[in-house]
Write an enzyme that holds these catalytic residues in place. Structure first.
Site, short mmCIF file in Angstrom:
data_model
loop_
_atom_site.label_atom_id
_atom_site.label_comp_id
_atom_site.label_asym_id
_atom_site.label_seq_id
_atom_site.Cartn_x
_atom_site.Cartn_y
_atom_site.Cartn_z
N CYS A 57 0.83 -1.21 0.00
CA CYS A 57 0.00 0.00 0.00
C CYS A 57 0.87 1.25 0.00
CB CYS A 57 -0.96 -0.01 1.19
SG CYS A 57 -0.16 -0.18 2.81
N HIS B 186 -1.21 1.47 7.48
CA HIS B 186 -1.78 1.31 6.14
C HIS B 186 -1.78 2.65 5.44
CE1 HIS B 186 -4.14 -0.46 2.94
NE2 HIS B 186 -5.04 0.51 3.06
#
Length: 940
Positions: free
Chosen positions: A329, A874
């Site tokens: 990510c 994230h």
């Protein structure tokens, strides 16, 4: 700690299992080193066991012991055998040399937990099951000093020529070339003398791997790449086909060996070379997908260098996500922001092939630019099917090994590499001229700045420079001779400090050595690049240290004084956020005195080899005071002194004859005397010939030979103090009876220097302005000692003051918010909310080029966000599609529209601003660049 046999496993209660595993884990963690083995265990089974062993435990929010302290209120059955089947592929590998293959997209904490070998062994003894998934601890990081578990060892495809055999193996990147050579010979039943191995990345011959002591990591071997195993003719050193190794396999494999190596029944190798053979050869789970991707690569080959006229207005172009390949990510968010930068979107969708610098040794010979351009075109093509950026990631790992594997990385670090790498691949300057910069020598700033910029453009000229590079003025002033040095340097992005990166907060507990007050904890703010004298001075003011007192600052480890921080020049950077500090008020003018360290100990019961053992172990926070060496000291004097040090913690209602000698009265918990006479009384007590206490404490004095002397007997007996040490150490053994007399919780739970946790309410309600961050970046400050400047006038290295000013701004301004700070080998995140403008980011007043009075306005069009902690966090991106004038959230393959008010959050990490095209912007840009770009253009 010995493991418990399976025969007794069912005799343990859940609580006993929890304690035993916790003890084993702590012991293993304390001794972990490179080469140790950890084991993957499925998160599902581990959580079941956690809930099982904690079901009768109270929920204690202060217990921070690993994951063994989550609680469950329901009654749970004992877990069945360990079942790691959800971590591995269902289909067995066709090649057993690769071992058991775990799935490629596993995340630690979500899918699995890593257990030390001793913990796994104990759990496996109790519960059985499997499969067993061992992984090795390796050194990592730029300095190779950080330890990491290599969850995904290298997966390599061995290709044998001329036999045509193949095999997929797993091998650590820390293994040597010699070990790879040995294993290849073992797999194919060849002798070492028969074989040489080649780096065959991309199925092109790169280098003969003959340095047997070099690690695969140092040799830049990448995940899923090919290794050519060449069988030599033992008679003349040639291959069996007669070619010598110096000319054999020049370039691509396709000329002479494609028919041997490419077998459609076993491999999904792309004709264009876009996929690794090991993906299809060793597993069947992704054969269809791989073949589909291969066909896509072939179909797109014809248009790689052509113009793809994809229109985005009124279409869904630009709303294509990127698949997460496993902790990618960080890469996906940065790529999406670059892909949606309009200047780059136009450039890479046109024919940029002619601008690739194939010969630039500082670049990637065009490979990175081509991979990025191909990925950008896929993301701007019609349709919304998520793209798997595997070919791009493979190229990235090839040229930047720090981004290889499936670990989480910093998106800003990736972005910096991409911008620099793309610039070098697309640098229009083929031969960089050598240009020596001249000193300003009093010339006008405008003249010097334009000269520096012209020199920069003469060596660096690319689409990246056109769009992203600006210029700032750097002024250094020597603190000795006042020599001023002015330079004008280019920048690709601005890294702005948050407020807490300029200063730092330090938490210290202050104790009194004379028993005049209870300990108090203070949190003070000090310069991040300061020294111990700054901390001691600030702490002295906060704790109201008297003129006759001083503070002794120490670091506490394992309930002992680890080091004295008395040197005022010790850098505060040597004090880590997870250290524990204590300070003690002692007399300032004490001469011929030693420190008395009072170390607390408590009875401990444990098990060793199945036997119950007991002993006295250090506990709590040591106390410290000064003891004069001018007069004879007897054992009773030490007793008196310790009584006084402990007196503030004496429980109400507990009497001691020591109180009679205390002029401040009976000090009780919650009462603190401010009478300075108590210090004089203590000195009088120490030097008196007779002790004044009848309550003997269990004290042990450590003598010169490290033997313990019992101070509870022979109170009139003189003590011989050690001569070579500045301290004497006395142990106080706390029995339960003695613990009942004092409030000893004041000695426990010494706080860390800085405790990371959720953002406070104050931080949420008082946002930090982006302008404030910029002002902190531009503020004059001294250089850190490790980065001192060589003064050409003094001919010495000096800690000069440095001042930055913005001089020339780019079309796209990238701003990095420095959210991460370091503590030992750990990264910590600052959750500060930064209030950044979305519209009308006005930098006019921050430009030092005052001859230009035009507005410098910018508008936000993209940003990356980081949620959660480092490693387990994230990344996402928020991007405004300019054609639609609408914001979208890009979360890997998932894309959804968001409102503009939702763009701002405390997760914002890297901001992308575009210059607003106003009526005077063209004049502004021309004024800023005329003396630079136009001058360079005339030179070409």
């Amino acid at each position: 700690m010995a493991e418990v046999s399976s025969s007794s496993s069912m005799e343990f209660t859940p609580e006993e299992e929890r304690i035993l595993i916790k003890d084993i884990a702590l012991a293993a963690e304390a001794k972990s080193k490179e080469g140790d083995t950890f084991y993957l265990i499925t998160q599902r089974w581990w959580q079941h066991w956690i809930d099982y062993v904690n079901q009768e435990q109270p929920n204690n929010p202060n217990d921070v012991s690993e994951q063994c302290d989550s609680a469950s209120s329901s009654t749970l059955k004992r877990p069945a055998g360990i079942d790691n089947s959800d971590l591995v592929y269902d289909a067995a590998s066709e090649d057993t040399n690769a071992g058991i293959e775990i799935q490629d997209t596993l995340l630690e904490g979500r899918d699995y937990v890593l257990l030390p070998q001793q913990v796994w062994n104990q759990l496996h003894t109790w519960y059985g099951g499997g499969p067993t998934l061992p992984r090795r601890v390796i050194s990592s990081g730029p300095s190779q000093t950080e330890m990491a578990v290599e969850v995904y060892p290298l997966r390599l495809q061995l290709l044998v020529m001329p036999k045509g055999a193949r095999s997929t193996i797993r091998i650590s990147k820390k293994e040597t070339i010699g070990e790879l050579h040995r294993r290849a010979c073992e797999i194919f039943d060849l002798s070492l003398e028969q074989v040489c191995i080649w780096d065959f990345y991309g199925r092109k011959q790169h280098a003969l791997m003959n340095d047997i002591d070099k690690t695969l990591d140092d040799a830049n071997i990448q995940m899923d790449q090919d290794i050519l195993v060449e069988v030599l003719n033992p008679d003349n050193g040639t291959t069996s086909s007669g070619y010598t190794t110096s000319v054999r396999y020049n370039g691509s494999l396709e000329k002479e060996a494609a028919s041997v190596l490419v077998e459609p029944s076993k491999s999904s190798l792309s004709i264009a070379g876009g996929l690794s053979a090991s993906k299809g050869a060793s597993r069947s789970y992704n054969t269809d997908l791989a073949q589909s991707q291969s066909l896509t690569s072939v179909r797109e080959l014809d248009t790689t260098y052509g113009t793809i006229g994809v229109s985005t207005r009124g279409s869904s172009g630009g709303l294509t996500g990127l698949q997460n390949l496993g902790n990618t990510c960080f890469m996906n968010s940065a790529i999406q922001c670059l892909v949606h930068t309009p200047e780059f979107a136009r450039y890479f969708r046109e024919d940029y092939h002619q601008e690739i610098n194939w010969e630039n040794t500082l670049g990637m010979r065009g490979e990175l630019a081509l991979a990025f351009g191909e990925l950008l075109r896929k993301l701007w093509a019609p349709g919304r099917t998520p793209v798997a950026p595997r070919p791009f990631k493979t190229k990235l790992a090839r040229f930047a090994p720090q981004f290889s594997g499936y670990n989480q990385h910093d998106s800003q670090e990736l972005l910096a590499f991409l911008l620099d790498g793309l610039h070098e691949d697309l640098n229009r300057v083929k031969q960089k001229p050598y240009i020596k910069s001249r000193d300003a020598d009093g010339r006008p700033d405008e003249e010097v700045a334009d000269e520096y910029w012209a020199n920069h453009i003469a060596r660096n000229d690319s689409i990246i420079v056109d769009v992203c590079q600006g210029q700032y003025k750097s002024t250094l002033v020597c603190p000795i001779c006042n020599k001023v040095s002015v330079t004008f340097d280019p920048f690709m992005y601005l890294s702005l400090p948050l407020q807490s990166t300029i200063t730092r907060t330090v938490t210290v507990t202050v104790f009194t050595g004379d028993g005049s007050a209870l300990p108090s904890t203070y949190t003070v703010t000090v310069p991040k690049q300061g020294r111990c004298r700054d901390l001691i001075q600030t702490l002295s003011n906060a704790s109201s240290v008297k003129h006759s007192e001083r503070l002794v600052l120490v670091e506490i480890q394992n309930h002992m004084i680890q080091r004295f921080l008395e040197d005022p020049l010790i850098l505060l950077s040597t004090i880590k956020d997870d250290d524990h500090l204590a300070a003690y008020k002692v007399p300032k003018f004490a001469k011929n005195a030693k420190y008395l360290q009072l170390i607390h100990r408590r009875k401990d019961q444990g098990t060793s080899d199945g036997q119950i053992t007991s002993g006295w172990l250090p506990y709590g926070t040591p106390l410290l005071s000064c003891i004069s060496c001018d007069d004879e000291i007897i054992r009773g004097n030490i007793q008196n002194m310790v009584h006084i040090m402990l007196s503030p913690m004496l429980r109400t209602g507990v009497s001691s004859t020591i109180a009679a000698s205390n002029p401040s009265g009976n000090l009780r918990c919650g009462e603190a005397s401010t009478d300075s006479a108590i210090s004089n009384s203590m000195n009088d007590d120490i030097t008196s010939s007779k002790p004044v206490t009848s309550l003997k404490l269990p004290l042990q004095l450590v003598d010169e030979s490290n033997a313990c002397i019992d101070l509870s007997v022979g109170e009139e007996k003189a003590i011989k103090l050690t001569t070579g040490s500045t301290s004497i150490v006395v142990y106080l053994d706390w029995s339960q009876k003695l613990l009942d007399k004092y409030h000893t919780h004041y000695l426990e739970n010494l706080p860390e220097v800085f405790k990371y946790g959720p953002v406070t309410k104050k931080a949420r309600t008082e946002p930090l302005s982006l302008y404030t961050c910029l002002e902190a970046f531009l503020r004059e400050e001294p250089l850190v000692p490790e980065d001192m400047w060589y003064c050409p006038q003094c001919k010495e290295r000096r800690q000069a003051s440095k001042k930055l000013d913005l001089w020339r701004l780019p079309e796209v301004l990238v701003i990095h918010l420095k959210r991460f700070s370091y503590s030992r080998s750990m990264k910590h995140k600052l959750e500060t909310f930064v209030n950044f403008p979305i519209h009308d980011f006005d930098l006019t007043n921050y430009i030092a080029h005052k001859s230009n009075s035009r507005h410098q306005l910018y508008e936000l069009y993209a940003l990356t966000n980081h949620y959660g902690g480092m490693g387990s966090g994230h990344y996402t991106a928020h991007i405004k599609l300019l054609d639609e004038n609408r914001w979208y959230s890009f979360d890997d393959s998932h894309i959804s529209p968001i409102n503009e008010e939702d763009v701002k959050s405390a997760a914002a990490y890297v901001l992308f601003y575009r210059r607003v095209k106003t009526e005077d912007s063209s004049v502004t840009n021309g004024a800023l660049s005329s003396a630079g770009d136009h001058k360079v253009a005339s030179q070409k």
